[in-house]
Every structure is written in C-alpha cells, then in structure tokens.
Motif scaffolding. Structure first.
Motif, PDB file in Angstrom:
ATOM      1  N   SER A  35      78.627  20.868   1.164  1.00  0.00           N
ATOM      2  CA  SER A  35      77.846  20.818   1.726  1.00  0.00           C
ATOM      3  C   SER A  35      79.006  20.138   2.748  1.00  0.00           C
ATOM      4  CB  SER A  35      77.086  20.769   2.327  1.00  0.00           C
ATOM      5  OG  SER A  35      76.311  20.386   3.466  1.00  0.00           O
ATOM      6  N   SER A  36      79.385  20.278   4.189  1.00  0.00           N
ATOM      7  CA  SER A  36      79.875  19.306   4.685  1.00  0.00           C
ATOM      8  C   SER A  36      78.933  19.131   6.036  1.00  0.00           C
ATOM      9  CB  SER A  36      81.147  18.937   5.313  1.00  0.00           C
ATOM     10  OG  SER A  36      80.726  20.517   6.312  1.00  0.00           O
ATOM     11  N   ALA A  37      77.637  19.139   6.027  1.00  0.00           N
ATOM     12  CA  ALA A  37      76.606  18.796   7.059  1.00  0.00           C
ATOM     13  C   ALA A  37      77.040  17.690   7.306  1.00  0.00           C
ATOM     14  CB  ALA A  37      75.139  19.761   6.668  1.00  0.00           C
ATOM     15  N   GLU A  88      82.732  12.800   1.352  1.00  0.00           N
ATOM     16  CA  GLU A  88      83.019  13.566  -0.226  1.00  0.00           C
ATOM     17  C   GLU A  88      83.934  14.078  -0.001  1.00  0.00           C
ATOM     18  OE1 GLU A  88      80.164  13.917  -3.520  1.00  0.00           O
ATOM     19  OE2 GLU A  88      79.954  12.389  -2.029  1.00  0.00           O
ATOM     20  N   ALA A  89      83.584  15.423   0.809  1.00  0.00           N
ATOM     21  CA  ALA A  89      83.694  16.918   0.370  1.00  0.00           C
ATOM     22  C   ALA A  89      86.001  17.172   0.796  1.00  0.00           C
ATOM     23  CB  ALA A  89      83.369  18.169   1.141  1.00  0.00           C
ATOM     24  N   ILE A  90      85.849  15.969   2.037  1.00  0.00           N
ATOM     25  CA  ILE A  90      87.191  16.417   2.354  1.00  0.00           C
ATOM     26  C   ILE A  90      88.073  15.176   1.759  1.00  0.00           C
ATOM     27  CG2 ILE A  90      88.506  15.913   4.408  1.00  0.00           C
ATOM     28  CD1 ILE A  90      86.551  17.110   6.078  1.00  0.00           C
ATOM     29  N   GLY A  91      87.216  13.606   1.769  1.00  0.00           N
ATOM     30  CA  GLY A  91      87.650  12.863   0.946  1.00  0.00           C
ATOM     31  C   GLY A  91      88.579  11.937   2.194  1.00  0.00           C
ATOM     32  N   CYS A  92      87.800  11.432   2.642  1.00  0.00           N
ATOM     33  CA  CYS A  92      88.488  10.418   3.383  1.00  0.00           C
ATOM     34  C   CYS A  92      87.441   9.853   4.013  1.00  0.00           C
ATOM     35  CB  CYS A  92      88.883  11.079   5.096  1.00  0.00           C
ATOM     36  SG  CYS A  92      87.769  11.856   6.004  1.00  0.00           S
ATOM     37  N   ILE A 152      85.062  10.899   9.881  1.00  0.00           N
ATOM     38  CA  ILE A 152      84.646  12.444  10.455  1.00  0.00           C
ATOM     39  C   ILE A 152      84.134  12.466  12.400  1.00  0.00           C
ATOM     40  CG2 ILE A 152      82.749  13.943  10.320  1.00  0.00           C
ATOM     41  CD1 ILE A 152      84.729  13.448   7.556  1.00  0.00           C
ATOM     42  N   ALA A 153      84.450  13.169  12.574  1.00  0.00           N
ATOM     43  CA  ALA A 153      84.074  13.129  14.584  1.00  0.00           C
ATOM     44  C   ALA A 153      83.074  13.941  14.479  1.00  0.00           C
ATOM     45  CB  ALA A 153      85.180  14.298  15.160  1.00  0.00           C
ATOM     46  N   LYS A 154      81.060  13.261  14.312  1.00  0.00           N
ATOM     47  CA  LYS A 154      79.795  14.024  14.839  1.00  0.00           C
ATOM     48  C   LYS A 154      80.436  14.414  15.712  1.00  0.00           C
ATOM     49  CE  LYS A 154      78.289   9.346  14.748  1.00  0.00           C
ATOM     50  NZ  LYS A 154      76.120   8.916  13.133  1.00  0.00           N
ATOM     51  N   THR A 155      79.589  15.696  15.803  1.00  0.00           N
ATOM     52  CA  THR A 155      79.209  15.985  17.431  1.00  0.00           C
ATOM     53  C   THR A 155      77.589  15.888  17.687  1.00  0.00           C
ATOM     54  OG1 THR A 155      81.038  17.055  16.970  1.00  0.00           O
ATOM     55  CG2 THR A 155      79.173  17.874  18.769  1.00  0.00           C
ATOM     56  N   LEU A 156      77.138  15.404  18.309  1.00  0.00           N
ATOM     57  CA  LEU A 156      75.574  14.382  18.328  1.00  0.00           C
ATOM     58  C   LEU A 156      75.502  15.558  19.902  1.00  0.00           C
ATOM     59  CD1 LEU A 156      75.479  10.811  18.154  1.00  0.00           C
ATOM     60  CD2 LEU A 156      75.604  13.244  16.934  1.00  0.00           C
ATOM     61  N   SER A 157      74.540  16.865  19.694  1.00  0.00           N
ATOM     62  CA  SER A 157      73.960  17.789  21.393  1.00  0.00           C
ATOM     63  C   SER A 157      72.292  16.672  21.838  1.00  0.00           C
ATOM     64  CB  SER A 157      73.440  19.142  20.472  1.00  0.00           C
ATOM     65  OG  SER A 157      72.836  18.565  19.137  1.00  0.00           O
ATOM     66  N   ALA A 168      85.750  21.885   8.019  1.00  0.00           N
ATOM     67  CA  ALA A 168      85.888  21.419   9.137  1.00  0.00           C
ATOM     68  C   ALA A 168      87.300  21.574   9.863  1.00  0.00           C
ATOM     69  CB  ALA A 168      86.063  19.670   8.430  1.00  0.00           C
ATOM     70  N   ILE A 169      88.169  20.500  10.414  1.00  0.00           N
ATOM     71  CA  ILE A 169      89.233  20.540  10.741  1.00  0.00           C
ATOM     72  C   ILE A 169      89.811  19.659  11.203  1.00  0.00           C
ATOM     73  CG2 ILE A 169      88.532  21.140  13.179  1.00  0.00           C
ATOM     74  CD1 ILE A 169      90.941  22.950  13.081  1.00  0.00           C
ATOM     75  N   LYS A 170      91.476  19.482  10.391  1.00  0.00           N
ATOM     76  CA  LYS A 170      91.844  18.076  10.798  1.00  0.00           C
ATOM     77  C   LYS A 170      93.057  18.325  12.240  1.00  0.00           C
ATOM     78  CE  LYS A 170      95.422  15.128   8.614  1.00  0.00           C
ATOM     79  NZ  LYS A 170      95.957  14.559   7.415  1.00  0.00           N
ATOM     80  N   LEU A 171      91.955  17.281  12.855  1.00  0.00           N
ATOM     81  CA  LEU A 171      93.057  17.454  14.389  1.00  0.00           C
ATOM     82  C   LEU A 171      93.299  15.277  14.710  1.00  0.00           C
ATOM     83  CD1 LEU A 171      91.034  19.733  16.525  1.00  0.00           C
ATOM     84  CD2 LEU A 171      92.778  20.280  15.252  1.00  0.00           C
ATOM     85  N   ASN A 172      94.337  15.636  15.744  1.00  0.00           N
ATOM     86  CA  ASN A 172      94.718  14.315  15.199  1.00  0.00           C
ATOM     87  C   ASN A 172      94.261  14.207  16.454  1.00  0.00           C
ATOM     88  OD1 ASN A 172      96.551  15.387  18.241  1.00  0.00           O
ATOM     89  ND2 ASN A 172      98.668  15.760  16.529  1.00  0.00           N
TER      90      ASN A 172
END
Length: 159
Positions: A25-27, A34-38, A43-48, A131-135
């Motif tokens: 999970s990356s929820a 932890e899952a990505i190792g960063c 982590i760019a969290k998106t809040l609604s 997830a997606i790694k983006l600059n």
C-alpha cells in the motif's frame, strides 16, 4: 479502475511506463515513502476540498499541513475537505489514490510551493498502491494546475 484511467492519461504523453505499481500500500504518506524508498516529504499528497461547492485538489509535500489562515486568504473560505465517501464521485479517484491526473473535468488543480524544494516528487497514480516519479516541470505539465499557491505550514524550519 482509476490506475487504468491514469495510465491511459499518461499514454497520451507517451510516459505511461513511468507509473509505478507497488506490491504494498501507498495510501498514506508514510506507507508510500516506505514502499518507494524515499523521504516522506517527497511524497506529493493530493488533498481534496470543496470551494464554492465545487471540488478542487491541492498537491502538497508529504510533510506539509494546510494552514487555515493561508487557505482562507487564497480561496476566500474555510478549508473544507471533501467527505471520504464523496471523494471518488467528485474528484474521480478514491481516497488513497487521489492524484491530480485524469480527474473529473470540473476539478481544478493547485500545486503548493512546499513542493518546490525538491527536484523530484512522487504523487499517487490513481490507486492505493501506485505512484509516479516526476520532476516539478513534469508535475506541472501533467497536472495542468490553475496555479501555484502557498497554503501550507510545517514544512519550513521554525514555522
């Protein structure tokens, strides 16, 4: 499924292979880091939120928190998160996978300046294990934000 919708969205840019499907999970910010190792702050969290009865999303750094005063100054009303059971209907992705990509047409995207201290960040990609790694240039291009905002606290030292 939202991850399929996000992959299809990225296919139009030729970068669908950048989407990372994780075995765990990356929820949440902590689980994603932890899952990505960063570091969690990358982590760019998106809040609604609801603004004038309409859905918006604000993408912020993993260690940032909404500052009610700054939010009110920017959006001219108190921060009101979309209830969890309504997020998927309003935004287009379920909680845990909310991201600024392939969202419902009437939802506006805002990027918070708390992200600007990183060369790359990891937003979700439509599911609770993606997830997606983006600059930052890619994040801006693919999320098509209305604008950059300053609505967070806790990410600047001594704040």
């Amino acid at each position: 499924m939202s991850i399929t919708k996000v992959k299809d969205y990225f296919k139009s840019f030729g970068v669908e292979d950048k989407v990372i499907e994780l075995d765990q999970s990356s929820a949440t910010v902590e689980l994603a880091a932890e899952a990505i190792g960063c570091d969690p702050e990358r982590i760019a969290k998106t809040l609604s939120f609801l603004v004038d009865g309409k859905g918006i999303v604000v993408v912020v750094a993993g260690d940032a928190k909404i500052d009610n005063r700054k939010y009110r100054e920017e959006f001219h009303e108190k921060a009101k998160m979309i209830p969890a059971e309504e997020v998927e209907t309003i935004v287009g992705h379920a909680p845990g996978g909310v991201c600024p990509f392939a969202i419902n047409e009437d939802v506006e995207v805002y990027l918070d300046i708390s992200l600007k201290r990183f060369s790359t960040v990891y937003p979700a990609a439509g599911s609770g294990n993606s997830a997606i790694k983006l600059n930052l240039m890619e994040l801006e291009k693919y999320s098509n934000p209305r604008k950059w905002v300053d609505v967070c606290k806790c990410w600047i030292e001594n704040q």
